[in-house]
Design an enzyme around this catalytic site. Structure first.
Site: not given
Lengths: 736, 736
Positions: A164, A209, A471
């Site tokens: 992203t 992350g 997700e």
């Protein structure tokens, strides 16, 4: 909270709150049998408890969560990194992830999952195992895997998955980061290079992350511009971010943490900007497409095969998400139901005895359906996982290797892959929505003390809140569900013209066909229950949910058709108008699947003698309560087309009350069966022994605000009022 | 976020995001007129902006909120205390709270409310004004007020209101703290003393704001044991906690902060334990009851009068809560709607233009009803406040002073007091539920970035989450609503026998009477709409909501009766069975009131020429959308008794879609009209100029995790992987 050294709930009977004791004594079933069912077997339960004890009794003490809530975010992050490193050490000792063949599939190891959950804190480093390594396994060719997986296994390479961007969330078509091919002749490395570049502010990689502070490599999703200047769409590139020697940032790379969030703050979700970063040609993931030294682009498989693999990977994560929804919701229910048994308010008819909160029907109505949902999600999550593994196995068997086009040879039909995509999308959306809202409902149902961090519910809730968004955003997924299901509708509608319905027979959605046919053919289905008791049969309730799902799906189909034919809308416009109806239909489909899977699951466990009659009964009660509450909530859906009549509505309400009272008797035992240790629950309210109040006080006293008298604000601020009298009214001030 | 120095949204047109600009240009109404309506007048708007500028431009810079999210809780608390002290200084300068007569009613000052909101951060010290001073005014006699209010005004006395205990939340009947009278002759002070004592762990005062570290006095609610050893129930006692000279704790008092919470962490919610703390006899609040030097207890008014005053005080807070729900929800809508105009995803029919999120009907369906609710809550909050002030005024006039028994003389009927209690209970419960859920829905509707603290939504949400629980738990209040409304039902049922319905004429609930009568008399009400257009008339929608509210209320009544007569339940058991139905009825009643007040409010503003036709239209559209969405959500309630027919259900769905599209056009302008400055919104996503992405990046970079390279966890933890290789597989580990 004290750092309880028991893995299992081994509090002795004498120290247990008498109300909790009473709850446990009145249970009608064998708690351990349900625990074994949830773990998969007796030996699995033993193994889990053994591994949980290893974490809890770790001599370093690093896994103690007792001070989590008092730490600054930076300190929590640092501590969670130390936990991660210790966890890796333990995995080495335990032989977890010690693959000689470097398959990298640690994520499939039950032991690893258990350890990760046993830590009861978010471990940023785990993403390396959960997302990065599996990505290499899925998308890189054999030579690449041979090179990179040993580095991954040995934690030389610490990786993250960077998709992203700041301006582009789930919409991968809009990603802006570029990977431009540069031939050796034009100044590239030997064999050619990629130039990874962030052309705009909005192309900044944002959210991945561990990208911020932890990873030294990122699998970057970027637009591939090949040697001929052609944009080949998005592909994966392994980009070194930091030195594997001393963790310093590499040239052209800027990364950082994206800042505090509502939850999940151990994690350094990161941003990264690439300023013409040069990487070798072979750092492109080349299993399904490759670029040669001259910059020529080749598909190694057709796109369909590539996307099938991507589907399966994504959907395995979704099965884990459904299972995660079950666990998170069950944790919240454990805390709230135990506390509701201990906590009292108001007086019984004798005017003296205080009433357990759990005895109020309103409290039961808030929490017990959530308890039931947590069990339903368990069965569905397990089934989804099995289905996906089955499809994956068949696809791999049929493909005979990475370079074949397995599409035509596979025993897995296109419809089945689409169907499992729709199923997992619907279930991901619905279960995470129920879990997120449900955890918060549990928190509120603890009254004021649920607002305290030490109740465990705030962090459980706020960290869980990522699930509805990641997700696949829960509000975007229904479109994907309906897109697939509409094809089934079409097939049913065209059934007389051809036989293409056969290809749907192994699909989950095939179960809707009888209702779809009935409605399409104008045979009105109606609820057959002739009294209240009739209307709490699981088969009756399942038929109702099936009918509603089919009807709402057809309603979307008709609405689209009507909009396009009658008002002349384009498909995109009609589609947009139908989004609200799609969300309803997707939810209805999920509820149908969940009840069906719940019923099948109970039967299956009974047949395998994992559980006995008492356990079957109590699980069936849960399933009934769940379906009754779902129908009660959306009563209009069942009345509007006459499927149910007004008397059915009253019976539903009566049955809800009846099953609340039935399930209430086993409520505490049913959460006990999840076997969450106090160490994992991290809740003063949810303690196994019910010894709530001393531990609330203990937690309060630990706050750093209490470290000094008269409090840290006194010198800096309060003294000006108390000593200097800045608040004194002089009687002379004029109004500005 | 940058510390914007503009109070008003004075960004110049040229710097504004073009999509936001477009949204503003297409508005069909005058934004400023709505702003003036919300503020009450043009001059109120000017005054508000002037006061907001004072906070924002304060030369000390203390009010800058730009670093809030990066601070440890202790540091935020300290900073918020410094803000509070500065705010007191400013109030002095501005003449706020400078009462020569020490009425202590600063809470009634609009300027004070504006300043408090302008700070845009929770100020613990404000509770002194908001809860402590008003309590002294309500419950202490004139002599006590003359002694204590000047100390309050001058901030010598810093007070908190200490009611709830560790083991006892809202159930004041169970409070355990004791105040035992001690005559001078028995060792008490001259004139007698009270011994304040916490006899158990669960009697620890727990939760009161500022009790932990800030207050030097507490108004402690304790069981009064008079000189004759008789337990007189709970009363208020002013207990010194800390020295007014140096803030040190007084003998026998233990206090502290209760620890971190999901939100509202500036506040030192506290605990306190009293170990035989001796205070003078006259520290008992003696307006409505007193104890003489010999320990004899006297009521100064009958209990009914006392409880009436307590009612009114409590309900004024509730009117503020309803208004607060409006503001909090409006803030969330402002952030989400502006961001939804700026944020794009997916492509339009041309395949190139990206679509504004705001154009998706699903997004509209999530947010626009919340926008409408925020306006509805404004009108109802204002009306409730006016009604309460009116009743208070009449009660005071009738009482002729504190020592009279005003009950019999008042022009306010008992029914009216009960009714406003029911109304405020229902509205408190419903509006805070909608606001809490709605803020979270807004947060989710911002996608991933809504998870970031810098979006402003996490803190708005988590701090707001206290509202559903405090001042009457939302799930307990419906009982109080129904208890009152059932008396109206009874009156209607007995109407032929007597005329007691007249006493209800000035009650809010009286509006339900026509529907109650119709249903009781078996005249079935039915929705009269004959087409979709008919079904979006506000009068038609209001009738539907009225019918449903009346029907559900009667359903509770019948259920109680049936349970007691048919199954022989006791009232408490029957009552418990009906709790779920009560919650439904209470919600239905709220929705009816809210739509009615919305309609009345629009009319009223139009008649007073505060707004013109365009504003009436846009507000009416909001009201219609709100009612349509409420009915859509609970469609079963309207179908089950045949009030609506299936075609009505389809028309409702069609109308919802139509009004989403109508309201969408003015969506951004309608949140602009709330005139929340960027300083107050504290959101990178909700900025007036729509310049979202650079400010997200700015906020990210400010995180302390980014202060050092390669990150604070490197030395402590990560180095062990990167340098020491603790993750390297030696190939020799055996499986434990």
């Amino acid at each position: 909270m004290s750092n309880d050294t028991n893995t299992t709930n081994a509090a002795t009977v004498s120290t247990i709150n008498p109300d909790l004791l009473k709850e446990r004594q009145q249970a009608t079933f064998d708690v351990e049998r349900i625990t074994h069912m949830l773990d998969g077997s007796v030996s699995n339960t033993d193994r889990r408890r053994y591994l949980e004890a290893i974490i809890q009794r770790d001599p370093t003490g690093i896994f103690d969560n007792g001070n989590n809530h008092y730490l600054h975010r930076t300190d929590r992050h640092v501590r969670s990194m130390a936990k991660g490193v210790r966890l890796i050490e333990l995995c080495r000792k335990l032989g977890i992830g010690n693959d000689d063949d470097c398959s990298g599939e640690i994520i499939q190891s039950p032991d690893f999952q258990i350890l990760l959950e046993a830590v009861a804190d978010d471990i940023p480093l785990a993403l390396h195992w959960v997302m990065f390594q599996p990505n290499i396994v899925s998308l890189c060719d054999e030579q690449q895997q041979a090179e990179w997986l040993p580095l991954c296994r040995d934690w030389r390479m610490i990786g993250c998955y960077a998709q992203t961007e700041l301006g582009h969330g789930s919409n991968i078509r809009s990603l802006e980061t570029t990977a431009t091919f540069l031939k050796q002749a034009d100044g590239g490395m030997p064999g050619g290079s990629w130039i990874i570049h962030s052309p705009t502010l909005t192309s900044t990689k944002f959210w991945p992350g561990t990208l911020g502070r932890t990873a030294n490599h990122a699998m970057v999703i970027a637009r591939l511009i090949d040697g001929n200047g052609i944009d080949r769409g998005i592909h994966n590139f392994l980009v070194p971010l930091r030195s594997m020697e001393d963790h310093t940032l590499l040239k052209g790379v800027t990364t950082g943490d994206i800042g505090p969030k509502i939850g999940y703050n151990n994690m350094d979700n990161g941003f990264a900007q690439f300023d013409q970063v040069v990487i070798p040609r072979r750092n492109m993931a080349m299993r399904f497409a490759s670029v040669d030294e001259d910059g020529n682009y080749t598909h190694n498989n057709n796109n369909d095969a590539t996307s099938k693999v991507a589907y399966i990977t994504m959907m395995q994560v979704r099965a884990m998400i459904v299972n995660g929804a079950s666990k998170a919701l069950a944790m919240a229910c454990t805390i709230t139901l135990r506390y509701s048994a201990v906590r009292k308010q108001g007086f019984a008819e004798d005017g003296k005895t205080e009433v357990q909160i759990l005895d109020y029907t309103q409290q039961q109505h808030r929490i017990l359906p959530l308890l039931a949902a947590s069990y339903a999600f368990f069965f569905t999550g397990r089934k989804l996982w099995k289905q996906l593994k089955d499809i994956e196995r068949k696809l791999i068997a049929a493909s005979g290797g990475a370079s074949d086009n397995f599409n035509q040879q596979s025993s897995v039909s296109k419809e089945q892959v689409s169907d499992i995509h729709a199923t997992s999308s619907a279930l991901k959306s619905f279960t995470t929505m129920v879990a997120a809202d449900g955890i918060e409902e549990c928190r509120k149902a603890c009254g004021g003390h649920g607002y305290l961090s030490c109740s465990g519910l705030p962090e459980l809730f706020t960290s869980y809140l990522q699930s509805p968004t990641v997700e696949g955003d829960n509000h975007m997924l229904p479109q994907q569900v309906i897109r697939v299901l509409l094809k089934l509708v079409q097939a049913v509608q065209q059934q007389k013209q051809n036989t293409n319905l056969d290809t749907y027979k192994s699909c989950n959605s095939y179960a809707l066909v009888p209702s779809l046919q009935a409605i399409i053919q104008g045979r009105s289905e109606q609820c057959a229950a002739i009294n209240a008791q009739d209307l709490c049969q699981l088969s009756t309730l399942l038929l109702a949910l099936r009918h509603r799902a089919a009807r709402l799906l057809l309603a979307v189909s008709y609405q689209l058709e009507r909009d396009m034919t009658e008002t002349g809308c384009s498909l995109p416009t009609a589609w947009n108008h139908a989004l609200v109806a799609m969300a309803k239909a997707s939810k209805a489909y999920s509820q149908f699947l969940l009840l069906q899977d719940f019923m099948e699951g109970i039967l299956h466990e009974r047949q395998n003698q994992v559980i006995g009659r008492p356990e079957v009964d109590v699980l069936s009660d849960l399933a009934k309560l769940l379906a009754l509450c779902w129908i009660e909530k959306d009563m209009g859906d069942f009345l509007v087309d006459g499927y149910m009549r007004p008397e059915h509505a009253s019976w539903i309400e009566l049955n809800v009350l009846q099953y609340l009272s039935i399930v209430r008797q086993n409520a505490v035992a049913l959460v006990d069966a999840r076997d969450f240790s106090d160490f994992r629950l991290k809740s003063v309210l949810g303690r196994y022994d019910g010894n709530v109040y001393p531990y609330i006080m203990e937690a309060a006293q630990k706050d750093p605000l209490n470290d000094v008298e008269p409090g840290p604000a006194y010198e800096v601020a309060l003294k000006r009022l108390v000593r200097d009298g800045v608040g004194v009214y002089s009687g002379t001030a004029s109004r500005l």
